[in-house]
Design a protein around this motif. Sequence first.
Motif, PDB file in Angstrom:
ATOM      1  N   GLY A   1      24.785 -95.618  44.655  1.00 42.71           N
ATOM      2  CA  GLY A   1      23.905 -96.028  45.901  1.00 42.71           C
ATOM      3  C   GLY A   1      22.711 -95.026  45.887  1.00 42.71           C
ATOM      4  O   GLY A   1      21.908 -94.838  44.969  1.00 42.71           O
ATOM      5  N   GLN A   2      22.509 -94.267  47.064  1.00 43.83           N
ATOM      6  CA  GLN A   2      21.356 -93.214  46.894  1.00 43.83           C
ATOM      7  C   GLN A   2      21.961 -91.888  46.614  1.00 43.83           C
ATOM      8  O   GLN A   2      21.141 -90.941  46.657  1.00 43.83           O
ATOM      9  N   HIS A   3      22.971 -91.847  46.300  1.00 48.42           N
ATOM     10  CA  HIS A   3      23.685 -90.401  45.876  1.00 48.42           C
ATOM     11  C   HIS A   3      23.959 -90.248  44.361  1.00 48.42           C
ATOM     12  O   HIS A   3      24.170 -91.364  43.745  1.00 48.42           O
ATOM     13  N   LEU A   4      23.945 -88.992  44.105  1.00 49.21           N
ATOM     14  CA  LEU A   4      24.290 -88.623  42.593  1.00 49.21           C
ATOM     15  C   LEU A   4      25.652 -88.191  42.635  1.00 49.21           C
ATOM     16  O   LEU A   4      25.848 -87.215  43.355  1.00 49.21           O
ATOM     17  N   LYS A   5      26.569 -88.598  41.807  1.00 51.42           N
ATOM     18  CA  LYS A   5      27.966 -88.222  41.725  1.00 51.42           C
ATOM     19  C   LYS A   5      28.037 -87.215  40.445  1.00 51.42           C
ATOM     20  O   LYS A   5      27.899 -88.014  39.226  1.00 51.42           O
ATOM     21  N   ILE A   6      28.490 -86.215  40.315  1.00 52.44           N
ATOM     22  CA  ILE A   6      28.808 -85.430  39.068  1.00 52.44           C
ATOM     23  C   ILE A   6      30.340 -85.614  38.613  1.00 52.44           C
ATOM     24  O   ILE A   6      31.227 -85.302  39.208  1.00 52.44           O
ATOM     25  N   ILE A   7      30.550 -86.098  37.556  1.00 50.21           N
ATOM     26  CA  ILE A   7      31.879 -86.441  36.998  1.00 50.21           C
ATOM     27  C   ILE A   7      32.130 -85.656  36.028  1.00 50.21           C
ATOM     28  O   ILE A   7      31.332 -85.792  34.609  1.00 50.21           O
ATOM     29  N   PRO A   8      32.871 -84.384  35.875  1.00 51.54           N
ATOM     30  CA  PRO A   8      33.329 -83.722  34.576  1.00 51.54           C
ATOM     31  C   PRO A   8      33.886 -84.595  33.484  1.00 51.54           C
ATOM     32  O   PRO A   8      34.744 -85.610  33.775  1.00 51.54           O
ATOM     33  N   ALA A   9      33.618 -84.276  32.286  1.00 48.59           N
ATOM     34  CA  ALA A   9      33.871 -85.305  31.123  1.00 48.59           C
ATOM     35  C   ALA A   9      35.600 -85.323  31.003  1.00 48.59           C
ATOM     36  O   ALA A   9      36.118 -86.097  30.662  1.00 48.59           O
ATOM     37  N   ASN A  10      36.388 -83.917  31.200  1.00 51.36           N
ATOM     38  CA  ASN A  10      37.800 -84.255  31.276  1.00 51.36           C
ATOM     39  C   ASN A  10      38.288 -85.065  32.427  1.00 51.36           C
ATOM     40  O   ASN A  10      39.678 -85.077  32.383  1.00 51.36           O
ATOM     41  N   GLU A  11      37.429 -85.365  33.400  1.00 53.58           N
ATOM     42  CA  GLU A  11      38.194 -86.320  34.511  1.00 53.58           C
ATOM     43  C   GLU A  11      37.908 -87.950  34.111  1.00 53.58           C
ATOM     44  O   GLU A  11      37.880 -88.822  34.966  1.00 53.58           O
ATOM     45  N   ILE A  12      37.316 -88.041  32.828  1.00 53.90           N
ATOM     46  CA  ILE A  12      36.973 -89.518  32.502  1.00 53.90           C
ATOM     47  C   ILE A  12      38.001 -89.836  31.400  1.00 53.90           C
ATOM     48  O   ILE A  12      38.335 -89.205  30.515  1.00 53.90           O
ATOM     49  N   CYS A  13      38.644 -91.043  31.782  1.00 54.66           N
ATOM     50  CA  CYS A  13      39.892 -91.168  30.823  1.00 54.66           C
ATOM     51  C   CYS A  13      39.233 -92.464  29.689  1.00 54.66           C
ATOM     52  O   CYS A  13      39.878 -92.255  28.609  1.00 54.66           O
ATOM     53  N   CYS A  14      37.952 -93.075  30.031  1.00 51.43           N
ATOM     54  CA  CYS A  14      37.437 -93.780  29.045  1.00 51.43           C
ATOM     55  C   CYS A  14      36.160 -94.231  29.344  1.00 51.43           C
ATOM     56  O   CYS A  14      35.772 -94.217  30.328  1.00 51.43           O
ATOM     57  N   PHE A  15      35.555 -94.824  28.226  1.00 49.26           N
ATOM     58  CA  PHE A  15      34.121 -95.437  28.347  1.00 49.26           C
ATOM     59  C   PHE A  15      34.302 -96.667  27.632  1.00 49.26           C
ATOM     60  O   PHE A  15      34.968 -96.930  26.771  1.00 49.26           O
ATOM     61  N   TYR A  16      33.770 -97.790  28.368  1.00 46.10           N
ATOM     62  CA  TYR A  16      33.668 -99.127  27.758  1.00 46.10           C
ATOM     63  C   TYR A  16      32.266 -99.829  27.941  1.00 46.10           C
ATOM     64  O   TYR A  16      31.709 -99.403  28.832  1.00 46.10           O
ATOM     65  N   SER A  17      32.307-100.905  27.054  1.00 49.35           N
ATOM     66  CA  SER A  17      31.268-101.697  27.359  1.00 49.35           C
ATOM     67  C   SER A  17      31.498-103.010  27.712  1.00 49.35           C
ATOM     68  O   SER A  17      32.315-103.681  27.282  1.00 49.35           O
ATOM     69  N   GLU A  18      30.534-103.710  28.527  1.00 45.61           N
ATOM     70  CA  GLU A  18      30.649-105.076  28.963  1.00 45.61           C
ATOM     71  C   GLU A  18      29.370-105.663  29.446  1.00 45.61           C
ATOM     72  O   GLU A  18      28.695-104.937  30.076  1.00 45.61           O
ATOM     73  N   ASN A  19      29.226-106.872  28.911  1.00 48.99           N
ATOM     74  CA  ASN A  19      28.063-107.594  29.247  1.00 48.99           C
ATOM     75  C   ASN A  19      26.806-106.684  29.166  1.00 48.99           C
ATOM     76  O   ASN A  19      26.017-106.697  29.924  1.00 48.99           O
TER      77      ASN A  19
END
Length: 250
Positions: free
Chosen positions: A149-167
């Motif tokens: 939305g109008q906010h920026l959220k900081i996500i540490p890399a070690n809290e990311i389980c996966c990245f994926y692409s779609e469409n």
Amino acid sequence: MEVVIVEDEKPAARRLQRMLKKLDLEVNTMLHSVKEGIAWFKENPEPDLVFLDIQLSDGISFEIFEKVKINSAVIFTTAYDEYALKAFKLNSVDYLLKPIDEEELANAVIKFKENYLKNSPQIDFNAFRKILETGNKPDYKTRYTIQVGQHLKIIPANEICCFYSENKASYLTTTSGRNYPVDVSLENLEKELDPEKFFRINRKSIVNIDCIEDIISYTNSRLEVKVKVFSEFQLIVSRERVRDFKNWIS
């Protein structure tokens, strides 16, 4: 003038010896390992100049000078990347990037004759060991900033389980099971992420090793990876990546 070559690849040592002979520098001693180097330097007078390969078959060549103190001038021969080479240059130590170029070798020898013979500098080999152990490592992304939305959220890399692409868009899945769009392609993500933690299993998925719950044999010699909190689609290791994936998790 006494010149010593420390190089574990004998053909490379002989080539350097021939190149130096053309520059009127005779090399009578070639050492090929840390063990051999320690023994030789303990039993012989200090040479005027040492051509020092950094990575030897039985360890880092600096280990020689941790055991034997010498004041010889040193020209490094190295295959290390540009970051480390800049560090050598800043510390006023000459280096030659492999494969050694004849003109660069000639310039290094001229520099040695003009400067080092008059005043051979003291070299802090421990400092160079630290450069190679830490300074040579690339900086991987440790966090991503996501717009919600109008906010920026900081996500540490070690809290990311996966990245994926779609469409034609990229997304990340957090350890809490939330999905967020990320404005980076998987190709660039693969370069940014620590390869010890993240692996691209196929064209559209990158997984975090800490989030893998199970690995199952799949059809056509492929593997299915079960990642906690991710349920968008099956995560299948493509056949051409299976071997590298197994090496990565081992």
